[in-house]
Motif scaffolding. Structure first.
Motif, PDB file in Angstrom:
ATOM      1  N   GLY A  29      -8.350   0.419   4.523  1.00 17.35           N
ATOM      2  CA  GLY A  29      -8.926  -0.592   5.406  1.00 17.35           C
ATOM      3  C   GLY A  29      -9.960  -1.463   4.721  1.00 17.35           C
ATOM      4  O   GLY A  29     -11.025  -1.739   5.269  1.00 17.35           O
ATOM      5  N   LEU A  30      -9.636  -1.947   3.514  1.00 17.18           N
ATOM      6  CA  LEU A  30     -10.615  -2.681   2.707  1.00 17.18           C
ATOM      7  C   LEU A  30     -10.555  -4.193   2.884  1.00 17.18           C
ATOM      8  O   LEU A  30     -11.325  -4.910   2.254  1.00 17.18           O
ATOM      9  CB  LEU A  30     -10.424  -2.320   1.219  1.00 17.18           C
ATOM     10  N   ALA A  31      -9.649  -4.685   3.709  1.00 14.60           N
ATOM     11  CA  ALA A  31      -9.560  -6.137   3.925  1.00 14.60           C
ATOM     12  C   ALA A  31      -9.005  -6.436   5.311  1.00 14.60           C
ATOM     13  O   ALA A  31      -8.152  -5.700   5.825  1.00 14.60           O
ATOM     14  CB  ALA A  31      -8.675  -6.775   2.862  1.00 14.60           C
ATOM     15  N   ARG A  32      -9.471  -7.540   5.876  1.00 15.15           N
ATOM     16  CA  ARG A  32      -8.910  -8.006   7.147  1.00 15.15           C
ATOM     17  C   ARG A  32      -7.567  -8.682   6.891  1.00 15.15           C
ATOM     18  O   ARG A  32      -6.650  -8.585   7.703  1.00 15.15           O
ATOM     19  CB  ARG A  32      -9.881  -8.997   7.811  1.00 15.15           C
ATOM     20  N   GLU A  33      -7.471  -9.369   5.747  1.00 17.03           N
ATOM     21  CA  GLU A  33      -6.248 -10.101   5.441  1.00 17.03           C
ATOM     22  C   GLU A  33      -5.935 -10.017   3.950  1.00 17.03           C
ATOM     23  O   GLU A  33      -6.833 -10.128   3.107  1.00 17.03           O
ATOM     24  CB  GLU A  33      -6.379 -11.575   5.854  1.00 17.03           C
ATOM     25  N   ILE A  34      -4.659  -9.805   3.629  1.00 15.07           N
ATOM     26  CA  ILE A  34      -4.183  -9.783   2.248  1.00 15.07           C
ATOM     27  C   ILE A  34      -3.213 -10.944   2.061  1.00 15.07           C
ATOM     28  O   ILE A  34      -2.225 -11.063   2.788  1.00 15.07           O
ATOM     29  CB  ILE A  34      -3.468  -8.460   1.905  1.00 15.07           C
ATOM     30  N   VAL A  35      -3.508 -11.809   1.101  1.00 12.70           N
ATOM     31  CA  VAL A  35      -2.629 -12.927   0.776  1.00 12.70           C
ATOM     32  C   VAL A  35      -1.992 -12.637  -0.580  1.00 12.70           C
ATOM     33  O   VAL A  35      -2.689 -12.315  -1.542  1.00 12.70           O
ATOM     34  CB  VAL A  35      -3.399 -14.262   0.726  1.00 12.70           C
ATOM     35  N   ILE A  36      -0.677 -12.758  -0.643  1.00 12.57           N
ATOM     36  CA  ILE A  36       0.059 -12.415  -1.861  1.00 12.57           C
ATOM     37  C   ILE A  36       0.743 -13.652  -2.428  1.00 12.57           C
ATOM     38  O   ILE A  36       1.367 -14.425  -1.696  1.00 12.57           O
ATOM     39  CB  ILE A  36       1.101 -11.317  -1.576  1.00 12.57           C
ATOM     40  N   SER A  37       0.601 -13.808  -3.747  1.00 10.31           N
ATOM     41  CA  SER A  37       1.239 -14.937  -4.425  1.00 10.31           C
ATOM     42  C   SER A  37       1.914 -14.459  -5.702  1.00 10.31           C
ATOM     43  O   SER A  37       1.352 -13.666  -6.466  1.00 10.31           O
ATOM     44  CB  SER A  37       0.209 -16.017  -4.763  1.00 10.31           C
ATOM     45  N   THR A  38       3.115 -14.928  -5.924  1.00 14.34           N
ATOM     46  CA  THR A  38       3.817 -14.712  -7.185  1.00 14.34           C
ATOM     47  C   THR A  38       4.817 -15.840  -7.362  1.00 14.34           C
ATOM     48  O   THR A  38       5.304 -16.403  -6.374  1.00 14.34           O
ATOM     49  CB  THR A  38       4.521 -13.344  -7.224  1.00 14.34           C
ATOM     50  N   ARG A  39       5.115 -16.182  -8.597  1.00 12.93           N
ATOM     51  CA  ARG A  39       6.010 -17.322  -8.860  1.00 12.93           C
ATOM     52  C   ARG A  39       7.449 -17.036  -8.451  1.00 12.93           C
ATOM     53  O   ARG A  39       8.174 -17.929  -8.050  1.00 12.93           O
ATOM     54  CB  ARG A  39       5.964 -17.691 -10.341  1.00 12.93           C
ATOM     55  N   SER A  40       7.856 -15.773  -8.559  1.00 15.59           N
ATOM     56  CA  SER A  40       9.226 -15.404  -8.253  1.00 15.59           C
ATOM     57  C   SER A  40       9.436 -15.329  -6.740  1.00 15.59           C
ATOM     58  O   SER A  40       8.836 -14.501  -6.058  1.00 15.59           O
ATOM     59  CB  SER A  40       9.569 -14.050  -8.881  1.00 15.59           C
ATOM     60  N   LEU A  41      10.299 -16.186  -6.218  1.00 17.19           N
ATOM     61  CA  LEU A  41      10.578 -16.176  -4.785  1.00 17.19           C
ATOM     62  C   LEU A  41      11.262 -14.881  -4.366  1.00 17.19           C
ATOM     63  O   LEU A  41      11.047 -14.378  -3.255  1.00 17.19           O
ATOM     64  CB  LEU A  41      11.453 -17.373  -4.420  1.00 17.19           C
ATOM     65  N   GLU A  42      12.067 -14.326  -5.268  1.00 17.04           N
ATOM     66  CA  GLU A  42      12.746 -13.064  -4.973  1.00 17.04           C
ATOM     67  C   GLU A  42      11.732 -11.929  -4.836  1.00 17.04           C
ATOM     68  O   GLU A  42      11.797 -11.118  -3.897  1.00 17.04           O
ATOM     69  CB  GLU A  42      13.747 -12.738  -6.086  1.00 17.04           C
ATOM     70  N   THR A  43      10.760 -11.877  -5.763  1.00 23.33           N
ATOM     71  CA  THR A  43       9.727 -10.849  -5.704  1.00 23.33           C
ATOM     72  C   THR A  43       8.847 -11.043  -4.479  1.00 23.33           C
ATOM     73  O   THR A  43       8.450 -10.077  -3.819  1.00 23.33           O
ATOM     74  CB  THR A  43       8.866 -10.880  -6.979  1.00 23.33           C
ATOM     75  N   LEU A  44       8.534 -12.299  -4.180  1.00 21.23           N
ATOM     76  CA  LEU A  44       7.700 -12.599  -3.014  1.00 21.23           C
ATOM     77  C   LEU A  44       8.400 -12.138  -1.729  1.00 21.23           C
ATOM     78  O   LEU A  44       7.769 -11.554  -0.834  1.00 21.23           O
ATOM     79  CB  LEU A  44       7.415 -14.094  -2.959  1.00 21.23           C
ATOM     80  N   LYS A  45       9.702 -12.405  -1.650  1.00 19.00           N
ATOM     81  CA  LYS A  45      10.465 -11.973  -0.486  1.00 19.00           C
ATOM     82  C   LYS A  45      10.462 -10.462  -0.359  1.00 19.00           C
ATOM     83  O   LYS A  45      10.315  -9.915   0.748  1.00 19.00           O
ATOM     84  CB  LYS A  45      11.901 -12.485  -0.594  1.00 19.00           C
ATOM     85  N   ARG A  46      10.594  -9.769  -1.487  1.00 18.43           N
ATOM     86  CA  ARG A  46      10.596  -8.306  -1.456  1.00 18.43           C
ATOM     87  C   ARG A  46       9.243  -7.764  -1.013  1.00 18.43           C
ATOM     88  O   ARG A  46       9.166  -6.798  -0.241  1.00 18.43           O
ATOM     89  CB  ARG A  46      10.970  -7.742  -2.832  1.00 18.43           C
ATOM     90  N   ALA A  47       8.168  -8.386  -1.475  1.00 17.01           N
ATOM     91  CA  ALA A  47       6.828  -7.974  -1.057  1.00 17.01           C
ATOM     92  C   ALA A  47       6.675  -8.117   0.450  1.00 17.01           C
ATOM     93  O   ALA A  47       6.074  -7.257   1.114  1.00 17.01           O
ATOM     94  CB  ALA A  47       5.773  -8.798  -1.784  1.00 17.01           C
ATOM     95  N   GLU A  48       7.240  -9.196   0.993  1.00 13.63           N
ATOM     96  CA  GLU A  48       7.167  -9.412   2.441  1.00 13.63           C
ATOM     97  C   GLU A  48       8.005  -8.371   3.185  1.00 13.63           C
ATOM     98  O   GLU A  48       7.587  -7.856   4.227  1.00 13.63           O
ATOM     99  CB  GLU A  48       7.632 -10.822   2.786  1.00 13.63           C
ATOM    100  N   GLU A  49       9.169  -8.058   2.647  1.00 12.89           N
ATOM    101  CA  GLU A  49      10.014  -7.027   3.264  1.00 12.89           C
ATOM    102  C   GLU A  49       9.311  -5.676   3.296  1.00 12.89           C
ATOM    103  O   GLU A  49       9.476  -4.902   4.244  1.00 12.89           O
ATOM    104  CB  GLU A  49      11.330  -6.903   2.495  1.00 12.89           C
ATOM    105  N   LEU A  50       8.509  -5.406   2.265  1.00 12.51           N
ATOM    106  CA  LEU A  50       7.770  -4.147   2.196  1.00 12.51           C
ATOM    107  C   LEU A  50       6.490  -4.175   3.033  1.00 12.51           C
ATOM    108  O   LEU A  50       5.830  -3.142   3.187  1.00 12.51           O
ATOM    109  CB  LEU A  50       7.409  -3.841   0.732  1.00 12.51           C
ATOM    110  N   GLY A  51       6.139  -5.359   3.559  1.00 10.17           N
ATOM    111  CA  GLY A  51       4.936  -5.475   4.374  1.00 10.17           C
ATOM    112  C   GLY A  51       3.651  -5.281   3.596  1.00 10.17           C
ATOM    113  O   GLY A  51       2.654  -4.769   4.127  1.00 10.17           O
ATOM    114  N   LEU A  52       3.637  -5.746   2.347  1.00 15.32           N
ATOM    115  CA  LEU A  52       2.473  -5.517   1.489  1.00 15.32           C
ATOM    116  C   LEU A  52       1.302  -6.428   1.823  1.00 15.32           C
ATOM    117  O   LEU A  52       0.159  -6.111   1.493  1.00 15.32           O
ATOM    118  CB  LEU A  52       2.868  -5.702   0.019  1.00 15.32           C
ATOM    119  N   GLY A  53       1.545  -7.570   2.451  1.00 14.34           N
ATOM    120  CA  GLY A  53       0.471  -8.506   2.752  1.00 14.34           C
ATOM    121  C   GLY A  53       0.561  -9.043   4.163  1.00 14.34           C
ATOM    122  O   GLY A  53       1.373  -8.595   4.983  1.00 14.34           O
TER     123      GLY A  53
END
Length: 309
Positions: A29-53
């Motif tokens: 519980g160290l943040a109210r909001e996590i924003v994730i950025s990466t150049r790879s759209l495929e990796t970004l999509k996977r991060a979203e699928e995993l609910g990382l941010g």
């Protein structure tokens, strides 16, 4: 614990380390909001699928807007590019840190471009596995491991204290070093072992071609353990070699001298010298276990893992 919490954290890069930070932040519980950025759209999509941010964007400049803590988790060779992208969009008072395995190079690449109204505090969590990508991370990666900071002379003590508290909340032990000293220490404890592993596995692969793959087929535990190190992210390790070359070359030269001495002892049948070396190195292993940096489990715990499987 409250000192370790941030309203908005931006993670630039979401591989093994970045995704482990995201999971750890969620768990603690160290943040109210996590924003994730990466150049790879495929990796970004996977991060979203995993609910990382909570928010996802390929644009690093957009990701850091209004972020209180920015963590750059990219190969060290990309550090300057990231600094240039985010510099004009950082919130005054924000803490900017990184997780790179080399520090003098990262400082040289990033510090000249970051504005004076942010706190740039280079860092390096000494944790990882041979796996990469957002699926590889786990929240407990940093528990009991060291995170080393190489603060600049002008570093604000309160900002440093907040970053230390953050990493300790993720389970890390923390320490501080001079950047050049850090790079020399890491050259021997991390960079050189990986380079040797890459080289040995490469040699074995060459031999496999003339032994009809018997080198691979009959690999015993020693070679098998080298392959774990040699399976690490090639982009990351290419950049480490290029950006910590002086310290790595110094350690390689020392290793070559010690290897030549070992060759002489084997050639001349100097059993006493061999026994003394092997006994001394065995005690180093014992010290690592006593320091809590590994467990004293036979075969590196593989039997336990096999039973679970």
């Amino acid at each position: 614990m409250s000192n370790a919490k941030f309203d908005r954290i931006a993670l630039i890069g979401i591989g093994l380390i970045g995704s482990s930070i995201a999971r750890g932040v969620r768990a603690e519980g160290l943040a109210r909001e996590i924003v994730i950025s990466t150049r790879s759209l495929e990796t970004l999509k996977r991060a979203e699928e995993l609910g990382l941010g909570d928010r996802y964007t390929p644009n690093a400049a957009e990701a850091v807007k209004d972020a209180d803590l920015v963590i750059v988790s990219v190969p060290v060779g990309a550090s300057e590019s990231v600094a240039l992208q985010i510099a004009d969009h950082l919130k005054p008072g924000a803490i900017v840190t990184d997780v790179g395995s080399t520090k003098a190079s990262v400082i040289a690449q990033m510090a000249p471009h970051l504005p004076s109204h942010v706190h740039f505090i280079p860092g390096h969590p000494l944790a990882g596995t041979e796996k990469s990508g957002p699926d590889a991370g786990f929240a407990d990666l940093f528990k009991g491991r060291w995170c080393i900071f190489t603060p600049l002379p002008e570093t604000d003590p309160e900002a440093l204290a907040r970053l230390v508290a953050f990493w300790e909340a993720l389970g890390s032990k923390t320490d501080q070093m001079d950047p050049q000293h850090h790079d020399k220490v890491l050259a021997i404890v991390s960079h050189l072992p990986h380079i040797i592993a890459y080289n040995i596995v490469g040699t074995a692969d060459d031999l496999a071609a003339v032994t009809e793959s018997e080198v691979i087929k009959y690999s015993a535990s020693g070679f098998r353990d080298f392959t774990r190190l040699a399976a690490s992210d090639p982009t990351m390790w290419r950049d480490i070699c290029l950006h910590n070359k002086d310290a790595i070359l110094e350690m390689l030269a020392r290793f070559s001298e010690d290897l030549a001495s070992l060759q002489r002892s084997i050639r001349w049948g100097e059993g006493d010298k061999l026994f003394e070396l092997f006994s001394r190195t065995r005690s180093v292993r014992r010290s690592i276990i006593d320091a809590g940096q590994d467990v004293d489990v036979p075969d590196f715990g593989r039997h336990s893992l096999d039973k679970k499987a």
